[in-house]
Design a protein around this motif. Structure first.
Motif, PDB file in Angstrom:
ATOM      1  N   VAL A 251       0.868  -1.178   0.000  1.00  0.00           N
ATOM      2  CA  VAL A 251       0.000   0.000   0.000  1.00  0.00           C
ATOM      3  C   VAL A 251       0.903   1.225   0.000  1.00  0.00           C
ATOM      4  N   GLY A 252       0.975   1.896  -1.140  1.00  0.00           N
ATOM      5  CA  GLY A 252       1.883   3.026  -1.238  1.00  0.00           C
ATOM      6  C   GLY A 252       3.313   2.569  -1.010  1.00  0.00           C
ATOM      7  N   ALA A 253       3.982   3.225  -0.071  1.00  0.00           N
ATOM      8  CA  ALA A 253       5.378   2.903   0.218  1.00  0.00           C
ATOM      9  C   ALA A 253       5.511   1.841   1.295  1.00  0.00           C
ATOM     10  N   ASP A 254       4.407   1.324   1.796  1.00  0.00           N
ATOM     11  CA  ASP A 254       4.441   0.379   2.910  1.00  0.00           C
ATOM     12  C   ASP A 254       4.185  -1.043   2.435  1.00  0.00           C
ATOM     13  N   THR A 255       4.829  -1.980   3.121  1.00  0.00           N
ATOM     14  CA  THR A 255       4.640  -3.400   2.876  1.00  0.00           C
ATOM     15  C   THR A 255       3.962  -4.017   4.094  1.00  0.00           C
ATOM     16  N   PHE A 256       2.899  -4.766   3.862  1.00  0.00           N
ATOM     17  CA  PHE A 256       2.160  -5.401   4.948  1.00  0.00           C
ATOM     18  C   PHE A 256       2.246  -6.912   4.789  1.00  0.00           C
ATOM     19  N   SER A 257       2.639  -7.556   5.870  1.00  0.00           N
ATOM     20  CA  SER A 257       2.691  -9.013   5.852  1.00  0.00           C
ATOM     21  C   SER A 257       1.281  -9.576   5.980  1.00  0.00           C
ATOM     22  N   VAL A 258       1.129 -10.807   5.587  1.00  0.00           N
ATOM     23  CA  VAL A 258      -0.168 -11.473   5.643  1.00  0.00           C
ATOM     24  C   VAL A 258      -0.023 -12.742   6.475  1.00  0.00           C
ATOM     25  N   SER A 259      -1.140 -13.299   6.852  1.00  0.00           N
ATOM     26  CA  SER A 259      -1.151 -14.535   7.627  1.00  0.00           C
ATOM     27  C   SER A 259      -2.347 -15.366   7.197  1.00  0.00           C
ATOM     28  N   THR A 260      -2.434 -16.567   7.732  1.00  0.00           N
ATOM     29  CA  THR A 260      -3.493 -17.477   7.297  1.00  0.00           C
ATOM     30  C   THR A 260      -4.186 -18.139   8.473  1.00  0.00           C
ATOM     31  N   GLY A 261      -5.432 -18.504   8.249  1.00  0.00           N
ATOM     32  CA  GLY A 261      -6.177 -19.305   9.207  1.00  0.00           C
ATOM     33  C   GLY A 261      -6.464 -20.682   8.650  1.00  0.00           C
ATOM     34  N   VAL A 262      -5.874 -20.986   7.496  1.00  0.00           N
ATOM     35  CA  VAL A 262      -6.091 -22.275   6.848  1.00  0.00           C
ATOM     36  C   VAL A 262      -5.093 -23.283   7.413  1.00  0.00           C
ATOM     37  N   GLN A 263      -5.602 -24.387   7.898  1.00  0.00           N
ATOM     38  CA  GLN A 263      -4.762 -25.395   8.509  1.00  0.00           C
ATOM     39  C   GLN A 263      -3.774 -25.970   7.492  1.00  0.00           C
ATOM     40  N   GLY A 264      -2.498 -25.993   7.887  1.00  0.00           N
ATOM     41  CA  GLY A 264      -1.458 -26.564   7.051  1.00  0.00           C
ATOM     42  C   GLY A 264      -0.795 -25.592   6.105  1.00  0.00           C
ATOM     43  N   ALA A 265      -1.385 -24.418   5.889  1.00  0.00           N
ATOM     44  CA  ALA A 265      -0.800 -23.428   4.985  1.00  0.00           C
ATOM     45  C   ALA A 265       0.355 -22.712   5.686  1.00  0.00           C
TER      46      ALA A 265
END
Length: 550
Positions: A251-265
């Motif tokens: 988003v613009g100049a920023d980087t955002f990490s992501v995460s998961t709620g899917v088992q095994g991912a």
């Protein structure tokens, strides 16, 4: 999958690659369907060659669906193309499907929004010039689905057989004739590459959209999509949906990490479903907050369930898949209302609970897919005819600088330039982003005035130091002249340790000397804290001195 591979290896056919061009068709006369009320829809007149239509909803917010003609029993029906499902169904009212071989099996298909109910039937089907002698589909007698309001007679699912409800019902009866339309198309043409490709371009507010849907080949202008990274599905083996892993959000100049709620991912990824049957993208609340929360004037409308954003604000975002960056056109990040041009909404819709009930974290719709050319491969064949794992390949269609020009041509204002997104080779998601030359010019101006600003700050600090010194000097002089000093410092003054002869004024003399009992107020991890008892609880007894309560 293995059965499919055996069929394809055993059959011999002619390669028939098909491309279907499409345009956008505005349909202001359509009404949104509500409840179980019937609706009369006038189908647009299509040319002899199959066309894919992108139609706009009659609501306030632009909402595009992508549709194509499918021939059932010799009659043409307009259906929505949906990579998020696998079944083919057509409503038989007001136009019944001719030459149908109906069965007694009743089936109910449910979607994220809407449902369809009817009999599993068989009919001669033709799609993109390829015929299937006996195709299983749902001959729908009752349905509620947004696609019907937009001019479609049903939905054509482009997903895997394992997601097909019709196939599961047919299999339960001991038959194997409920395969999806795509399966049968590839089955009847074994030499045909078994992939489909979408170009759902449409990022301006005018009436025309250029793009195509292809079976077995790619657009010449996008042929290098086959050279891009092959993005595995999740799970890699025998998936039910076109799920892939998202690395990060920019988003613009920023980087955002992501995460998961899917088992095994992987914990540092997000499982996303690519769904051409959905107009918007449904994402976790924190991701939508990152996209719209920092915009001046933006606010979340709880009644709408979406963000409201200023229409003249350009929002530059990108998604990273398998170490590849895909910018999203800013016109698709905040679509403009067709009823009120001054109102724009966020096309990334926040979801406070799991979007896919534990099966995926994001549902990515057409607002993102219009920015890429996507190839969905059901699995490559080896020399022995065995099918490999499915995968997705995507080619970015967005030049961020040109997209900025297109945005401001529609919304007004000055375009930005030098918008770049760079991802590291290790896939960590680190990025260097230059948003605009305007920002660079502003920083340059600040650098010119920086020495003067620092000098002013130093002068202020010097004045404060001088004032502090003068105050200390004056305080010292005052203490020397008028201070009164105790002969004996307070804490060293002697205290009488014996009980006064006069005794205690209100209580009887104590029978025993007072003993000091220290109370520890430091609670350890195994300490059970209890509230202190009220002071002087119960009746006082004569002769007892009340104890203080710590």
């Amino acid at each position: 999958m293995k059965l499919w591979a055996l069929y394809l290896a055993a059959l011999v056919g002619v390669s028939v690659a098909v491309k279907i061009p499409f345009i956008q068709s505005k349909r202001p006369n359509l009404q949104r369907r509500s409840g179980g009320a019937s609706v009369t829809v006038s189908h647009p007149s299509l040319a002899a060659a199959p066309q894919l239509l992108a139609t706009e909803s009659s609501g306030d917010v632009q909402d595009l669906l992508y549709m194509a003609n499918v021939t059932l029993g010799g009659a043409d029906f307009l259906v929505q193309l949906d990579t998020g499902s696998s079944d083919l169904w057509v409503e038989n009212n007001p136009t019944p499907v001719p030459n149908v071989n109906a069965t007694s099996q009743i089936c109910n298909l449910t979607y994220g929004i809407g449902w369809a109910y009817g009999n599993i039937s068989y009919v001669n089907a033709e799609f993109a010039g390829i015929s299937v002698p006996s195709q299983a589909f749902l001959d729908v007698s009752s349905a509620q689905n947004p696609a019907l309001s937009y001019g479609a007679a049903g939905i054509l699912g482009l997903g895997f057989d394992s997601l097909s409800t019709i196939d599961a019902w047919v299999n339960s009866s001991g038959a194997a004739t409920g395969r999806t339309l795509l399966y049968n198309l590839f089955h009847d043409n074994p030499s045909e590459p078994n992939f489909i490709a979408f170009s759902l371009q449409g990022t301006s507010d005018d009436d025309q959209i250029s793009g195509s849907f292809a079976i077995g080949e790619t657009e010449p202008g996008y042929s290098n999509v086959t050279s891009t990274n092959k993005i595995p599905t999740w799970p890699v083996n025998s998936p039910t949906r076109w799920n892939i892993l998202l690395d990060s959000l920019f988003v613009g100049a920023d980087t955002f990490s992501v995460s998961t709620g899917v088992q095994g991912a992987p914990s540092n990824k997000a499982v996303v479903l690519l769904d051409s049957g959905t107009s918007y993208t449904y994402a976790p609340t924190d991701a939508c907050q990152a996209i719209y929360g920092g915009i001046s004037g933006a606010q979340y409308d709880s009644s709408l369930g979406q963000w409201l954003v200023p229409c003249d604000t350009e929002i530059d975002i990108a998604l990273q898949f398998d170490n590849q960056i895909f910018p999203i056109h800013p016109l698709d990040v905040s679509p403009q209302s067709s009823g009120d041009p001054s109102t724009c909404v966020g096309s990334f819709v926040p979801q406070s609970v799991s979007v896919g009930a534990g099966q995926f974290d994001w549902l990515i719709g057409d607002n993102v897919l219009r920015s890429v050319y996507a190839l969905y491969d059901f699995g490559d064949f080896d020399s022995s005819g065995n099918m490999g794992n499915p995968y997705v390949q995507m080619l970015s269609l967005i030049n961020p600088d040109q997209a900025s020009v297109e945005f401001h041509d529609v919304r007004g204002g000055t375009p930005q330039s030098n918008i770049t997104y760079n991802v590291s080779n290790d896939g960590s998601g680190s990025t260097t982003v230059t948003l605009s030359t305007d920002v660079a010019a502003t920083i340059d101006k600040l650098s010119k005035y920086l020495p003067a600003m620092l000098a002013a700050m130093a002068l202020n600090a010097l004045i404060l130091i001088i004032l502090a010194i003068v105050g200390l000097v004056l305080l010292c002089r005052r203490n020397k002249k008028g201070s009164r000093v105790r002969k004996t410092p307070g804490r060293l003054s002697p205290m009488p340790m014996n009980v006064p002869s006069t005794g205690y004024p209100h209580f009887a003399s104590p029978q025993e000397p007072h003993t000091y009992e220290p109370v520890s107020m430091a609670l350890t991890e195994d300490t059970l804290f209890a509230l202190p008892s009220p002071a002087f609880k119960g009746e006082s007894r004569s002769g007892d001195r009340p104890r203080s309560v710590a």
